[in-house]
Design a protein around this motif. Structure first.
Motif, PDB file in Angstrom:
ATOM      1  N   SER A  24       8.803   9.085 -15.685  1.00 48.48           N
ATOM      2  CA  SER A  24       7.819   9.963 -15.053  1.00 48.48           C
ATOM      3  C   SER A  24       6.689   9.361 -14.046  1.00 48.48           C
ATOM      4  O   SER A  24       6.324   9.824 -13.033  1.00 48.48           O
ATOM      5  N   LEU A  25       6.514   8.044 -14.220  1.00 49.43           N
ATOM      6  CA  LEU A  25       5.693   7.376 -13.265  1.00 49.43           C
ATOM      7  C   LEU A  25       6.124   7.455 -11.936  1.00 49.43           C
ATOM      8  O   LEU A  25       5.547   7.488 -11.020  1.00 49.43           O
ATOM      9  N   ARG A  26       7.524   7.404 -11.923  1.00 49.73           N
ATOM     10  CA  ARG A  26       8.216   7.273 -10.475  1.00 49.73           C
ATOM     11  C   ARG A  26       7.821   8.673  -9.795  1.00 49.73           C
ATOM     12  O   ARG A  26       7.870   8.642  -8.548  1.00 49.73           O
ATOM     13  N   HIS A  27       7.534   9.882 -10.460  1.00 50.63           N
ATOM     14  CA  HIS A  27       7.282  10.833  -9.686  1.00 50.63           C
ATOM     15  C   HIS A  27       5.848  11.255  -9.495  1.00 50.63           C
ATOM     16  O   HIS A  27       5.548  12.107  -8.915  1.00 50.63           O
ATOM     17  N   VAL A  28       5.011  10.308  -9.940  1.00 47.25           N
ATOM     18  CA  VAL A  28       3.798  10.509  -9.985  1.00 47.25           C
ATOM     19  C   VAL A  28       3.327  10.490  -8.573  1.00 47.25           C
ATOM     20  O   VAL A  28       2.229  11.441  -8.058  1.00 47.25           O
ATOM     21  N   MET A  43       0.753  -1.267  -0.058  1.00 49.45           N
ATOM     22  CA  MET A  43      -0.044   0.121   0.048  1.00 49.45           C
ATOM     23  C   MET A  43       0.927   1.168  -0.021  1.00 49.45           C
ATOM     24  O   MET A  43       1.799   1.144   0.310  1.00 49.45           O
ATOM     25  N   GLY A  44       0.465   2.386  -0.318  1.00 54.98           N
ATOM     26  CA  GLY A  44       0.853   3.630  -0.237  1.00 54.98           C
ATOM     27  C   GLY A  44       2.019   3.870  -1.163  1.00 54.98           C
ATOM     28  O   GLY A  44       2.220   3.055  -2.059  1.00 54.98           O
ATOM     29  N   HIS A  45       2.825   5.177  -0.891  1.00 47.41           N
ATOM     30  CA  HIS A  45       3.902   5.186  -1.764  1.00 47.41           C
ATOM     31  C   HIS A  45       4.806   4.384  -1.565  1.00 47.41           C
ATOM     32  O   HIS A  45       5.329   4.291  -0.506  1.00 47.41           O
ATOM     33  N   THR A  46       5.675   4.045  -2.690  1.00 45.02           N
ATOM     34  CA  THR A  46       6.596   3.145  -2.506  1.00 45.02           C
ATOM     35  C   THR A  46       7.865   3.711  -3.359  1.00 45.02           C
ATOM     36  O   THR A  46       7.553   4.174  -4.497  1.00 45.02           O
ATOM     37  N   GLU A  47       8.916   3.705  -3.003  1.00 46.00           N
ATOM     38  CA  GLU A  47      10.093   4.181  -3.796  1.00 46.00           C
ATOM     39  C   GLU A  47      10.681   3.184  -4.746  1.00 46.00           C
ATOM     40  O   GLU A  47      10.916   2.086  -4.356  1.00 46.00           O
ATOM     41  N   PHE A  48      10.809   3.570  -5.768  1.00 44.28           N
ATOM     42  CA  PHE A  48      11.348   2.694  -6.834  1.00 44.28           C
ATOM     43  C   PHE A  48      12.876   2.828  -6.989  1.00 44.28           C
ATOM     44  O   PHE A  48      13.390   4.080  -7.031  1.00 44.28           O
ATOM     45  N   ALA A  54      10.148  16.267 -14.427  1.00 40.68           N
ATOM     46  CA  ALA A  54      11.152  15.515 -13.636  1.00 40.68           C
ATOM     47  C   ALA A  54      11.564  14.024 -14.130  1.00 40.68           C
ATOM     48  O   ALA A  54      12.735  13.746 -14.307  1.00 40.68           O
ATOM     49  N   GLY A  55      10.598  13.210 -14.804  1.00 42.68           N
ATOM     50  CA  GLY A  55      11.129  12.200 -15.623  1.00 42.68           C
ATOM     51  C   GLY A  55      11.806  12.447 -16.736  1.00 42.68           C
ATOM     52  O   GLY A  55      12.965  11.853 -16.974  1.00 42.68           O
TER      53      GLY A  55
END
Lengths: 289, 314
Positions: A75-79, A38-43, A91-92
């Motif tokens: 960019s998905l990483r920054h969403v 769940m929640g925000h995960t760091e890639f 940013a992406g």
């Protein structure tokens, strides 16, 4: 539907390749799907675009589309932090090492990012099904449930910003594309379920599943339960309703036929009575001449 | 009227290094076309017509070396009434065209932009406004990396035009603003470093350049990877009846307006003739692709009276 039809035609052995397939699917992303965190995960940081492991491709893609796909993927990483916005795309682009000006070249900017994500999720779903998601031992309604669940879990990392994505998709300019993507998704799900023997019409099936999917998606936005348990219960209920609906529709059809027969008989009787009356009256009046 | 010709599919062209033109020796380029692919046979005709642009001053034939000077004279003469004449000739539409150009560019804070042949600053001011007014609010959300200063360079070969621009900047209160930098320079030989610009625009300027392909090559050189090239230019109209109306307007009305308002018939005669001599939309798109740009597209405005060509450097 076009893709699944092509697949059926060309046999299951061929790996399907979509025009917009990204050259990177971050490995950390797929592993997160399995754990449905769940929640925000760091890639983890990608070291850069890898050309290897591309797989057989039917058409050589033009370079700018690849570059755009790379930018969108990054960019998905920054969403999660910046939302489905141009800032996330800029940013992406910086991550990929390209000037943020490239964002200006995307038509309908944020929508491009959302659509890319939808395409990627569909592709992932197909891959999961192909690589042996266990569907054999389940009855159709459970299979549908599982597929919808798998697909919705892909959105979990972005759930905090998903309402924004939905509003972007609902924008009149973007509706044609988002509708098409959802139609393809629903079609793919039915195809994976095996399109079993059913009395329901092709369109009705897809509309119903589309409805189930959308309502569950929206329910998930406000669900706070651990592991989204309540969402999955909601989903199971809706799927059951849908399958019950199938029976209900069948019953309704028979019922309507019976009624129709009954009404038809009485209507016919009425018309006969009317004709008789008119003919006798006409006979009497004609005789007076 | 607003026609959009944009492309979805692409064609990759691999060229062997034939021909003497150095831009034609680039290894890989792609051109966006709307309907399928079309193999372009290798153009000896293009070299001829490029040569013709270099020696044409409107409908006159001049020596290559002289063209630059002649054009310079034109703009020295018209500098002071340039903006008014634009308004009168286009009925104010040129403002909308430039807005559209800047909209397509999507300027962002921290960008380094180069506006070539932008003497009086129309495009530059619009970019400046776009970056600094609305987007500043969004700045808070952005990474630290992009908090570098926005730099908009306005480059023009003609100092008179630049002076008009500087004056207008002063009137807007931007006289001392470090974001706007006025540079005198030649589009065919820019003084900027390689890979230094996020964006490059040229509005109603490329027509006046002697060697278009050199200007395009320079544009390619100074842009960063992912940087965008945008060109707003008067172009060719193909729509049957409208074409004749446009021709009539161009050749009968505009030189008279020039005489009346700017006191200079010849310059405006040159202007309308140079529009006719400039390559049509598709041809120009090919030239841009030859310079190495990707995703070359163009959009016709007012039925082709004006076209915005855009491309990315990758």
């Amino acid at each position: 539907m076009y893709r699944t039809a092509a697949k059926r035609l060309l046999g299951a052995g061929l790996t399907t390749s979509r025009l917009l397939r990204s050259t990177i699917i971050p490995s950390s992303y797929t592993s997160n799907l399995c754990t449905s965190s769940m929640g925000h995960t760091e890639f983890s940081n990608q070291s850069g675009p890898t050309a290897a492991g591309e797989g057989p491709r039917r058409k050589p893609r033009p370079e700018f589309e690849e570059e755009q796909a790379r930018v969108l993927s990054a960019s998905l990483r920054h969403v999660a932090r910046l939302g489905w916005t141009e800032e996330a795309m800029m940013a992406g682009s910086r991550d990929v090492g390209v000037s943020p000006s490239i964002v200006g070249s995307f038509s309908r900017k944020e929508a491009a990012l959302v659509e890319y994500f939808m395409d990627e999720c569909l592709q992932l779903l197909v891959d999961r099904v192909d690589s042996g998601l266990d569907l054999q031992n389940l009855i159709p309604s459970e299979r549908i449930s599982k597929l919808v669940r798998v697909r919705l879990e892909m959105q979990v990392p972005y759930i905090s910003k998903w309402p924004q994505a939905l509003s972007i998709q609902a924008h009149p300019v973007n509706v044609p594309t988002s509708f098409k993507q959802r139609a393809m998704l629903v079609d793919e799900m039915w195809h994976s379920v095996g399109d079993g023997a059913s009395d329901l019409d092709w369109y009705v099936k897809r509309t119903v599943l589309g409805g189930v999917y959308s309502t569950t998606e929206i329910y998930m936005l406000t669900d706070d339960s651990p592991e989204y348990r309540e969402t999955w219960e909601f989903l199971d209920d809706r799927v059951k309703d849908a399958f019950d609906l199938k029976k209900s529709i069948q019953e309704a059809k028979y019922f309507a036929q019976d009624i129709g027969a009954g009404v038809g008989k009485s209507f016919q009787g009425l018309m006969n009575g009317v004709m008789q009356t008119m003919s006798t009256r006409g006979g009497r009046s004609s005789s007076s001449f | 009227m607003h026609l959009t010709s944009r492309a979805d599919s692409s064609l990759s062209l691999v060229s062997s290094s034939q021909g003497t033109n150095f831009t034609e020796a680039m290894a890989l380029r792609s051109i966006s076309r709307r309907f399928g692919s079309r193999v372009l046979s290798y153009r000896s005709s293009s070299v001829a017509s490029l040569h013709s642009h270099a020696t044409s001053f409107g409908f006159q034939q001049v020596k290559e070396e002289e063209k630059s000077k002649l054009v310079g004279n034109v703009f020295t003469n018209v500098a002071s009434s340039y903006d008014i004449m634009n308004d009168v000739m286009s009925g104010g539409l040129h403002r909308l065209w430039k807005e559209r150009l800047v909209g397509k560019l999507s300027p962002f804070a921290g960008m380094k932009h180069l506006d070539v042949a932008g003497g009086t600053g129309d495009v530059a001011f619009r970019i400046f406004d776009a970056v600094n007014s609305v987007k500043r609010r969004a700045l808070r959300k952005v990474d630290e990396a992009s908090l570098e200063e926005t730099q908009i360079y306005v480059c023009d070969i003609n100092p008179n035009m630049l002076n008009v621009g500087k004056q207008r900047a002063a009137e807007r209160g931007l006289g001392d603003n470090k974001s706007l930098v006025w540079v005198e320079g030649d589009a065919e030989a820019l003084s900027f470093d390689d890979n230094s610009m996020d964006g490059y625009t040229i509005a109603f300027g490329i027509r006046n350049v002697t060697h278009i392909e050199k200007a395009l090559a320079e544009a390619y050189r100074v842009l960063k990877r992912g940087g965008r090239f945008l060109c707003l230019e008067l172009s060719h109209v193909d729509i049957p009846v409208f074409k004749d109306v446009y021709d009539l307007y161009s050749f009968k009305v505009i030189p008279n307006l020039g005489e009346l308002i700017a006191g200079d018939r010849e310059s405006y005669q040159y202007l309308v003739e140079s529009v006719r001599r400039f390559p049509p939309q598709e041809k120009f798109a090919t030239m841009i692709a030859d310079a190495g740009f990707e995703k070359v597209e163009y959009e016709n405005l007012v039925g082709g009276v004006v076209a915005i060509h855009s491309a990315i450097k990758l």
